[in-house]
Every structure is written in structure tokens, then in C-alpha cells.
Design a protein around this motif. Structure first.
Motif, PDB file in Angstrom:
ATOM      1  N   PRO A 226       0.638  -0.789  -0.074  1.00  0.00           N
ATOM      2  CA  PRO A 226      -0.173  -0.426  -0.185  1.00  0.00           C
ATOM      3  C   PRO A 226       0.995   1.543  -0.473  1.00  0.00           C
ATOM      4  N   ILE A 227       0.656   2.427  -0.842  1.00  0.00           N
ATOM      5  CA  ILE A 227       0.913   3.565  -0.719  1.00  0.00           C
ATOM      6  C   ILE A 227       0.343   4.564   0.236  1.00  0.00           C
ATOM      7  N   GLN A 228      -0.872   4.564   0.477  1.00  0.00           N
ATOM      8  CA  GLN A 228      -1.406   5.175   1.278  1.00  0.00           C
ATOM      9  C   GLN A 228      -2.261   4.552   2.235  1.00  0.00           C
ATOM     10  N   PHE A 229      -2.123   5.196   3.785  1.00  0.00           N
ATOM     11  CA  PHE A 229      -2.668   4.663   4.789  1.00  0.00           C
ATOM     12  C   PHE A 229      -3.752   5.214   5.358  1.00  0.00           C
ATOM     13  N   GLY A 230      -4.435   4.413   6.079  1.00  0.00           N
ATOM     14  CA  GLY A 230      -5.956   4.891   7.202  1.00  0.00           C
ATOM     15  C   GLY A 230      -7.172   3.886   7.323  1.00  0.00           C
ATOM     16  N   GLY A 231      -8.515   4.767   7.447  1.00  0.00           N
ATOM     17  CA  GLY A 231      -9.418   4.161   7.627  1.00  0.00           C
ATOM     18  C   GLY A 231      -9.634   2.911   6.300  1.00  0.00           C
ATOM     19  N   GLY A 232     -10.857   1.834   6.653  1.00  0.00           N
ATOM     20  CA  GLY A 232     -10.628   1.278   5.721  1.00  0.00           C
ATOM     21  C   GLY A 232     -10.262  -0.226   5.628  1.00  0.00           C
ATOM     22  N   MET A 233      -8.792   0.045   5.677  1.00  0.00           N
ATOM     23  CA  MET A 233      -7.833  -0.840   4.975  1.00  0.00           C
ATOM     24  C   MET A 233      -7.322  -1.772   6.485  1.00  0.00           C
ATOM     25  N   VAL A 234      -7.943  -1.292   7.581  1.00  0.00           N
ATOM     26  CA  VAL A 234      -7.155  -2.895   8.763  1.00  0.00           C
ATOM     27  C   VAL A 234      -8.688  -2.955   9.892  1.00  0.00           C
ATOM     28  N   LYS A 235      -8.301  -4.568   9.530  1.00  0.00           N
ATOM     29  CA  LYS A 235      -8.789  -5.014   9.887  1.00  0.00           C
ATOM     30  C   LYS A 235      -8.297  -5.453  11.903  1.00  0.00           C
ATOM     31  N   ASN A 236      -7.237  -5.820  12.027  1.00  0.00           N
ATOM     32  CA  ASN A 236      -6.866  -5.461  13.637  1.00  0.00           C
ATOM     33  C   ASN A 236      -5.713  -4.363  14.003  1.00  0.00           C
ATOM     34  N   PHE A 237      -6.003  -3.381  14.538  1.00  0.00           N
ATOM     35  CA  PHE A 237      -5.296  -2.054  14.770  1.00  0.00           C
ATOM     36  C   PHE A 237      -4.866  -2.445  15.792  1.00  0.00           C
ATOM     37  N   SER A 238      -2.712  -2.518  15.930  1.00  0.00           N
ATOM     38  CA  SER A 238      -2.444  -2.322  17.029  1.00  0.00           C
ATOM     39  C   SER A 238      -1.534  -0.614  16.507  1.00  0.00           C
ATOM     40  N   PHE A 239      -0.263  -0.178  17.776  1.00  0.00           N
ATOM     41  CA  PHE A 239       0.062   0.673  17.754  1.00  0.00           C
ATOM     42  C   PHE A 239       1.675   0.168  17.629  1.00  0.00           C
ATOM     43  N   ASN A 240       1.687  -0.941  17.761  1.00  0.00           N
ATOM     44  CA  ASN A 240       2.715  -1.694  16.700  1.00  0.00           C
ATOM     45  C   ASN A 240       2.683  -1.731  15.298  1.00  0.00           C
ATOM     46  N   LEU A 241       3.727  -0.994  14.597  1.00  0.00           N
ATOM     47  CA  LEU A 241       3.223  -1.355  13.354  1.00  0.00           C
ATOM     48  C   LEU A 241       3.284  -2.848  12.928  1.00  0.00           C
ATOM     49  N   ASN A 242       4.315  -3.247  13.184  1.00  0.00           N
ATOM     50  CA  ASN A 242       4.252  -4.961  13.088  1.00  0.00           C
ATOM     51  C   ASN A 242       3.278  -5.410  13.176  1.00  0.00           C
ATOM     52  N   LYS A 243       1.762  -5.176  14.034  1.00  0.00           N
ATOM     53  CA  LYS A 243       1.574  -6.163  14.418  1.00  0.00           C
ATOM     54  C   LYS A 243      -0.029  -5.835  13.949  1.00  0.00           C
ATOM     55  N   ILE A 244       0.345  -5.241  13.580  1.00  0.00           N
ATOM     56  CA  ILE A 244      -1.094  -4.194  12.425  1.00  0.00           C
ATOM     57  C   ILE A 244      -1.420  -5.271  11.332  1.00  0.00           C
ATOM     58  N   GLU A 245      -2.996  -6.113  11.363  1.00  0.00           N
ATOM     59  CA  GLU A 245      -3.331  -6.565  10.473  1.00  0.00           C
ATOM     60  C   GLU A 245      -4.437  -6.399   9.570  1.00  0.00           C
ATOM     61  N   TYR A 246      -4.050  -5.885   8.205  1.00  0.00           N
ATOM     62  CA  TYR A 246      -5.044  -5.687   7.200  1.00  0.00           C
ATOM     63  C   TYR A 246      -5.921  -6.063   6.805  1.00  0.00           C
ATOM     64  N   GLU A 247      -6.602  -5.525   5.899  1.00  0.00           N
ATOM     65  CA  GLU A 247      -7.365  -6.007   4.935  1.00  0.00           C
ATOM     66  C   GLU A 247      -7.553  -6.350   3.794  1.00  0.00           C
TER      67      GLU A 247
END
Length: 415
Positions: A253-274
């Protein structure tokens, strides 16, 4: 077949042709390669959305949010079928062709190493040059430009050499399908076959294609195909990126924000994307344009793309015949133009001056370099006059253009 009765029906579907413009003139619109006019069905669809179901998508639990979501996903399915993609999630919504190319160029950045090779051609639109130039600058890779021969065709000898000698270094080829300057069609099937034998990816810029001919991305085995709604009788601000599922999954992804996140974390390595397509579509999409674009496709399907192609080919031949009768006219690529985009100049007169006079007669043409300076400089350094036809244009409009071109020359000759 588009006969006179059918043509009258078609023109009545476009409100801009059913009223007078300045100085009480009818609009003669020959700037379709820049953007096409919009039928009532598209305009009404936009109005209906804002009047009746205006709501954000994918994240609502209420009725109109769900309805908006259903409608844009239905539109995605219609687009998938239109180009014969395998899955609806292979259709990614962007802001336009330019945005789509940038998404791929930046999205594959991690795979591009120093001294790798990216190939484009001399006839590309700036949108298919500058993103790759910047990618090469950032990765210290090399941009190779396929030259044109005297007939304006891409000379493939450099491509053959690079694929044979550099092999795995050649990462992606990005080429226009139909030139926005002279309506020349590149043999993308041949180029794709060459590239795939070397495991090289191919992106095809289809901005000028889908309004004139049908595209089957599976038949052509296209890796990435990009186009814009506004050049296919649809709204502005919407682009389509098609990519093979296995390739889109590798795009960052080249842009980031709402709608693309399945499970959020403040640890970037643990964010689960859609999953696809949402991971590449962050934020609120252009909902009204996405929904109304499906009406553009329905309109084209109703007329029939083969009928459109046949009629536009007749218009092209007639326009070339009429224009060739003008003294001192230069028709670039006259014998190789396949689709209804014609660039020309008239000796001793600047294209902008001709365009300005034609405008006074209600004729809309495009003058300049058409955002394709390398190509236009190759054929004429001062730019060209470009007319681009659509299936709502008429033989009478071409006659009118011919007569007013003669008038323009007469006016300029006295200055």
C-alpha cells in the motif's frame, strides 16, 4: 449498426448536445481523448445517490450505508465483467489512470534493485513516464525508452536485446495500448508474450482503449491494466486498476488510513490489514462516481462496442479524407491510425491559433503536446492540433470542421 435513427437516439442521451453554447452555437465536440461527455443515465445516477442514499460505505450498520456498499460492490462486479477479470477483488478503485500507475510504481518499489531495468516507450503519456523516472531515481534502477521508427511504431529491437541480454534485470514494461496523439494501437499481445517468456511484468495504459474497443484482460494475459472513468462516458475523479490477484497481493500500500485495517495495533508490525481490494483502497472512496460509472458501462453495452467501433472507424476514414483535401496540411501517421484520434498541423500556422479560431465557431479541439512531449517533439516540436472522435459525432460535424478550418486559414493569412 449505428444508423441515422440510432445516432439521433444516442445524441439525445447527452444533454450537452441538446442546448446552445456561447453565441447561440451548437457544440461540436472533438476533444474526446481528453474527456468524453456524459449521458443522462450517468448524471441522473450521481444525482440519485446524493438525493437518496448519500452515506459512507463498508463501515456502517444502517440501511443507506449498507445500500451504498452494495451498489459500489455491484459496480465493481460490472467492471470486472466488462474487462473479463477473474475476480471482483482484482478491480481496485483509484483517482484516475495517473493514480493507478503511481500505485503500481510505488507499490513494487521494494522489488526494484540497483541496476534493474524498467521499460517504457517514446510515445507514452507523461503519466506513464514520470512515475517510473522517480522510481528509478529512488532505487538507482535504469529507465530504458523504446524508440519509434519513421512510421511512429515502437521499434522492438531494443526490447528484444534487453530481454535477451539483461534477462532477470528487466522487471516491468509499462506501455500505452492506444496512443493519445495519433490513435495508433500497439501490439500489446506480442509484447506481453515476449515479456512473460522472461518473467517480466507488463502494465498497460488503457486510458484511450475502452471507449473504442473491448478488452479481455485474461485473453491478453495482462498483469496490470489501468484506465479512467471520465474517458469512457463516466464521471471524473475515478480510475480503475486491474491486477492479477497473485500480483496485487504483493503490492505494498502507498497510502494508509481507515477502511484498510482489520485489527489495529500501535505496534506497526502487529497491524492486521484487510484483504483485497480494501487494503489498496484506504479512506472514503469516490462513491457517487463508482456507482454512476456502472451506468456508463451499461450504456456502452446497450449500444454495443462492436457497433461503436464500426461507426467510429467510418468517421475516422471520412475525417482523414476531408482533412487530406486541405492544402499544406500534415496528417501524422495518416496510414497507420487505427482508432479515431488524429493529430495534424497546417503549414505556417501555429496549432494554438487554429484552435482559438475554431473555438469561436463552437468547435472544441485540443492543441499542444497532449501531455506526451517526447512523442509530439518526435513528430513536430511546436505541438499539434488534435481531433478525437466518438460515436456521438457525425459526418456533418466533420464537414463543418473542414469548412471552418478553411475559414481559419483564410483569416490567419490576412494577419
Amino acid at each position: 449498426m449505428i444508423d441515422k435513427k440510432k445516432l439521433n437516439y444516442i445524441r439525445k442521451q447527452f444533454p450537452i448536445f441538446n442546448k446552445k453554447i456561447f453565441d447561440n452555437k451548437n457544440l461540436v465536440y472533438f476533444d474526446n481523448a481528453s474527456t468524453t461527455q456524459k449521458p443522462y443515465s450517468v448524471i441522473k445516477s450521481i444525482e440519485k445517490y446524493y438525493k437518496n442514499i448519500n452515506s459512507n460505505v463498508h463501515r456502517g450498520s444502517h440501511y443507506i450505508s449498507n445500500l451504498s456498499t452494495l451498489k459500489i460492490e455491484k459496480s465493481r462486479k460490472i467492471i470486472q465483467k466488462f474487462i473479463n477479470a477473474s475476480y471482483n477483488h482484482e478491480i481496485i478503485f483509484t483517482k484516475g489512470t495517473t493514480d493507478s500507475i503511481n500505485l503500481i510504481a510505488l507499490g513494487i518499489k521494494k522489488y526494484i534493485k540497483q541496476d534493474d531495468i524498467i521499460i517504457i516507450s517514446q510515445m507514452e503519456h507523461h503519466s506513464n513516464i514520470i512515475p517510473w523516472q522517480n522510481l528509478c531515481k529512488e532505487t538507482k534502477s535504469k529507465l530504458e525508452v523504446l524508440p519509434l521508427d519513421k512510421n511512429y511504431n515502437i521499434n522492438l529491437s531494443l526490447l528484444d536485446y534487453l530481454l535477451e541480454k539483461k534477462k532477470e534485470k528487466v522487471k516491468i514494461i509499462s506501455l500505452v495500448h492506444i496512443s493519445n496523439v495519433i490513435g495508433l494501437e500497439n501490439n500489446i499481445k506480442k509484447i506481453i508474450n515476449k515479456a512473460h517468456k522472461n518473467n517480466t511484468l507488463v502494465l498497460i495504459d488503457g486510458a484511450q482503449s475502452l471507449s473504442h474497443t473491448n478488452i479481455n484482460v485474461k485473453k491478453f494475459d495482462i498483469d496490470f491494466y489501468v484506465f479512467s472513468s471520465h474517458k469512457i462516458y463516466g464521471p471524473t475523479g475515478l480510475g480503475i486498476l486491474y491486477g492479477k490477484e497473485k500480483l496485487l497481493k504483493k503490492i505494498s500500500p502507498i497510502q494508509f488510513g481507515g477502511g484498510m485495517v482489520k485489527n489495529f495495533s500501535f505496534n506497526l508490525n502487529k497491524i492486521e490489514y484487510e484483504d483485497l481490494p480494501l487494503i489498496l483502497e484506504p479512506g472514503t472512496p469516490n462513491i457517487s462516481s463508482i456507482i454512476s460509472f456502472s451506468e456508463s458501462i451499461k450504456f456502452i453495452n446497450k449500444i454495443g462496442i462492436n457497433n461503436i467501433k464500426e461507426y467510429e472507424n467510418k468517421l475516422l476514414k471520412y475525417a482523414l479524407y476531408k482533412l487530406s483535401k486541405i492544402d499544406n496540411i500534415f496528417l501524422y501517421g495518416k496510414n497507420i491510425i487505427k482508432y479515431p484520434i488524429i493529430s495534424f498541423n497546417i503549414k505556417n500556422y501555429h496549432p494554438f491559433d487554429i484552435g482559438m479560431i475554431l473555438d469561436k465557431y463552437g468547435i472544441a479541439v485540443r492543441t499542444g503536446n497532449h501531455c506526451a512531449q517526447p512523442f509530439v517533439k518526435f513528430i513536430n516540436k511546436k505541438g499539434t492540433i488534435r481531433i478525437s472522435l466518438s460515436f456521438y459525432n457525425t459526418y456533418e460535424e466533420i464537414d463543418y470542421l473542414y469548412n471552418k478550418l478553411l475559414k481559419s486559414i483564410k483569416i490567419l493569412s490576412k494577419i
